[in-house]
Write a protein that holds these residues in place. Structure first.
Motif, PDB file in Angstrom:
ATOM      1  N   ILE A 140       0.811  -1.216   0.000  1.00 28.02           N
ATOM      2  CA  ILE A 140       0.000   0.000   0.000  1.00 28.02           C
ATOM      3  C   ILE A 140       0.846   1.269   0.000  1.00 28.02           C
ATOM      4  N   LEU A 141       2.123   1.185   0.423  1.00 29.29           N
ATOM      5  CA  LEU A 141       2.965   2.379   0.464  1.00 29.29           C
ATOM      6  C   LEU A 141       4.086   2.362  -0.565  1.00 29.29           C
ATOM      7  N   ASP A 142       4.151   1.328  -1.389  1.00 29.83           N
ATOM      8  CA  ASP A 142       5.154   1.313  -2.448  1.00 29.83           C
ATOM      9  C   ASP A 142       4.515   0.993  -3.792  1.00 29.83           C
ATOM     10  N   TYR A 143       3.945  -0.219  -3.916  1.00 29.85           N
ATOM     11  CA  TYR A 143       3.316  -0.580  -5.189  1.00 29.85           C
ATOM     12  C   TYR A 143       2.071   0.278  -5.466  1.00 29.85           C
ATOM     13  N   PHE A 146       0.184   5.530  -4.692  1.00 34.89           N
ATOM     14  CA  PHE A 146      -0.650   6.608  -5.232  1.00 34.89           C
ATOM     15  C   PHE A 146      -2.071   6.508  -4.691  1.00 34.89           C
ATOM     16  N   ASP A 147      -2.598   5.273  -4.561  1.00 35.11           N
ATOM     17  CA  ASP A 147      -3.933   5.094  -3.976  1.00 35.11           C
ATOM     18  C   ASP A 147      -3.959   5.541  -2.517  1.00 35.11           C
ATOM     19  N   THR A 148      -2.909   5.206  -1.780  1.00 32.28           N
ATOM     20  CA  THR A 148      -2.851   5.612  -0.374  1.00 32.28           C
ATOM     21  C   THR A 148      -2.793   7.131  -0.243  1.00 32.28           C
ATOM     22  N   PHE A 149      -2.082   7.779  -1.154  1.00 23.79           N
ATOM     23  CA  PHE A 149      -2.046   9.241  -1.133  1.00 23.79           C
ATOM     24  C   PHE A 149      -3.439   9.818  -1.381  1.00 23.79           C
ATOM     25  N   GLY A 150      -4.180   9.220  -2.292  1.00 24.61           N
ATOM     26  CA  GLY A 150      -5.557   9.661  -2.524  1.00 24.61           C
ATOM     27  C   GLY A 150      -6.431   9.489  -1.298  1.00 24.61           C
ATOM     28  N   GLU A 151      -6.259   8.363  -0.580  1.00 24.75           N
ATOM     29  CA  GLU A 151      -7.036   8.152   0.635  1.00 24.75           C
ATOM     30  C   GLU A 151      -6.690   9.197   1.703  1.00 24.75           C
ATOM     31  N   SER A 152      -5.411   9.533   1.831  1.00 24.01           N
ATOM     32  CA  SER A 152      -5.020  10.560   2.795  1.00 24.01           C
ATOM     33  C   SER A 152      -5.595  11.918   2.416  1.00 24.01           C
ATOM     34  N   CYS A 153      -5.615  12.218   1.130  1.00 29.02           N
ATOM     35  CA  CYS A 153      -6.223  13.475   0.680  1.00 29.02           C
ATOM     36  C   CYS A 153      -7.721  13.495   0.950  1.00 29.02           C
ATOM     37  N   VAL A 154      -8.364  12.335   0.818  1.00 34.00           N
ATOM     38  CA  VAL A 154      -9.796  12.253   1.112  1.00 34.00           C
ATOM     39  C   VAL A 154     -10.046  12.593   2.580  1.00 34.00           C
ATOM     40  N   LEU A 155      -9.215  12.093   3.484  1.00 29.85           N
ATOM     41  CA  LEU A 155      -9.364  12.422   4.901  1.00 29.85           C
ATOM     42  C   LEU A 155      -9.205  13.920   5.140  1.00 29.85           C
ATOM     43  N   PHE A 156      -8.204  14.506   4.517  1.00 27.98           N
ATOM     44  CA  PHE A 156      -7.981  15.945   4.692  1.00 27.98           C
ATOM     45  C   PHE A 156      -9.144  16.752   4.125  1.00 27.98           C
ATOM     46  N   ILE A 157      -9.638  16.378   2.955  1.00 29.22           N
ATOM     47  CA  ILE A 157     -10.765  17.096   2.354  1.00 29.22           C
ATOM     48  C   ILE A 157     -12.017  16.930   3.200  1.00 29.22           C
ATOM     49  N   ALA A 158     -12.229  15.722   3.752  1.00 30.42           N
ATOM     50  CA  ALA A 158     -13.391  15.502   4.605  1.00 30.42           C
ATOM     51  C   ALA A 158     -13.335  16.376   5.849  1.00 30.42           C
ATOM     52  N   SER A 159     -12.160  16.482   6.460  1.00 30.56           N
ATOM     53  CA  SER A 159     -12.029  17.345   7.639  1.00 30.56           C
ATOM     54  C   SER A 159     -12.242  18.812   7.274  1.00 30.56           C
ATOM     55  N   PRO A 223       2.335  -5.973  11.759  1.00 32.73           N
ATOM     56  CA  PRO A 223       1.007  -5.425  11.436  1.00 32.73           C
ATOM     57  C   PRO A 223       0.801  -4.063  12.072  1.00 32.73           C
ATOM     58  N   GLY A 224       0.331  -3.146  11.315  1.00 27.39           N
ATOM     59  CA  GLY A 224       0.123  -1.773  11.783  1.00 27.39           C
ATOM     60  C   GLY A 224       0.357  -0.798  10.655  1.00 27.39           C
ATOM     61  N   GLY A 225       0.877   0.360  10.975  1.00 25.08           N
ATOM     62  CA  GLY A 225       1.144   1.360   9.958  1.00 25.08           C
ATOM     63  C   GLY A 225       0.524   2.691  10.307  1.00 25.08           C
ATOM     64  N   GLY A 226       0.469   3.561   9.316  1.00 29.63           N
ATOM     65  CA  GLY A 226       0.005   4.916   9.548  1.00 29.63           C
ATOM     66  C   GLY A 226      -1.465   5.028   9.889  1.00 29.63           C
ATOM     67  N   PHE A 227      -2.321   4.235   9.267  1.00 24.86           N
ATOM     68  CA  PHE A 227      -3.756   4.348   9.503  1.00 24.86           C
ATOM     69  C   PHE A 227      -4.125   3.888  10.914  1.00 24.86           C
TER      70      PHE A 227
END
Length: 329
Positions: A140-143, A146-159, A223-227
């Motif tokens: 999710i953070l290498d291959y 780009f999708d993960t970046f979109g999800e992070s932007c969605v969180l920022f836009i939602a806030s 198991p874990g990560g930024g989310f």
């Protein structure tokens, strides 16, 4: 012998001689001829002027009424257009989703996308290409970064959307806004003197924050990560807020801190992965070492990207809570 005068034409004798001859009237320019007024003319002029001013007032009022009517008509047309376009947009989204579902491949077909070599490559060469022991994080953070970046932007836009919709303007002079702000300001209901809650929060908040940091920093190893780590960090901030109140929390976390932290995290994420995508697409060496698999400082850009995602998630959770609670941070 007499001397001839040069200013003869301006002398009184010359003007008198011309007047006698009938060539010019010396008082014509300074005299004003007034015609005799007829009886009642002044009254008629006043009545005409009053009627004229009344007509101008009526025309101005008519123009103002027409402007108001046109404005109200424009608002009414816009509301109708907005409703129709809302229905059309919803129907379009529904049709696109139904068409997408109808076009999905049949379950169990050997030629389905989930039966190709991509999944096998993630498992077989994920550690070698990404340096991450956790295959999911490497994916999710290498291959699929780009999708993960979109999800992070969605969180920022939602806030940001929640901030626009629920934020109460502190400088507003509107009476209804001041009343809503007074009703939503529950600071006098905060358990400031609840010794049990404060002591528990004093013990649990550092543990929660350390555990969240551990989850974020070890996302490429376990198991874990930024989310998930960001969600734990956000819960720690909310617990501290409920125990000690907004007055102490505002010394640590404000709206300005939220905006700057989220913007910096997303900007770094975008620039880092743009560089990675550019070098990868052109078959160039990125120059970023993958490190030793299993070490904390390994997996290239995955560790700093995990930190960015964790910060965005933590800030978004805290922002949602404060905005839904009192309309501000």
């Amino acid at each position: 012998m007499s001397r001839r005068r040069d200013n003869y034409e301006t002398t009184w004798w010359y003007k008198f001689k011309r007047w006698v001859d009938g060539d010019v009237d010396p008082f014509g320019k300074s005299m004003e001829v007034k015609l005799p007024r007829k009886r009642g003319e002044r009254r008629r002029n006043l009545a005409w002027r009053a009627a004229y001013e009344k007509e101008l007032t009526r025309i101005a009022e008519t123009q103002a009424d027409k402007t108001e009517i046109m404005k109200a008509r424009g608002i009414r047309y816009f509301q109708r257009f907005y409703r129709v376009m809302s229905v059309v947009l919803c129907l379009g989204i529904i049709l696109i989703l139904l068409w997408t579902v109808a076009s999905l491949p049949v379950t169990g077909n050997a030629s389905n996308p989930d039966n190709n070599e991509v999944a096998a490559r993630y498992i077989e060469k994920g550690l070698q290409e990404t340096g991450a022991v956790n295959i999911v994080t490497g994916m999710i953070l290498d291959y699929r970064a780009f999708d993960t970046f979109g999800e992070s932007c969605v969180l920022f836009i939602a806030s940001c959307c929640v901030l626009v919709l629920l934020r109460l303007d502190q400088d507003s002079e509107n009476e209804s806004v001041r009343k809503m702000r007074a009703e939503s300001d529950d600071r006098h209901f905060e358990p400031k003197n609840d010794i049990i809650l404060q002591k528990c929060a004093c013990v649990l908040t550092p543990i929660i924050m350390i555990f969240g940091i551990y989850i974020v920093l070890n996302g490429h190893l376990s198991p874990g990560g930024g989310f998930s780590g960001g969600a734990v960090l956000g819960s720690g901030l909310i617990l501290y807020l409920n125990a000690y109140g907004y007055k102490k929390m505002e010394k640590l976390f404000t709206e300005k801190v939220f905006k700057r932290t989220t913007l910096c995290a997303l900007t770094f994420y975008c620039l880092a992965k743009s560089y990675s995508f550019f070098t990868g697409a052109n078959h160039l060496e990125s120059g970023i070492p993958l490190g030793t698999p299993g070490a904390i400082l390994s997996s290239g850009l995955i560790l700093p990207l995990n930190i960015c995602v964790g910060l965005v998630v933590a800030c978004t959770m805290y922002a949602f809570y404060t905005l839904f609670r009192k309309g501000g941070m």
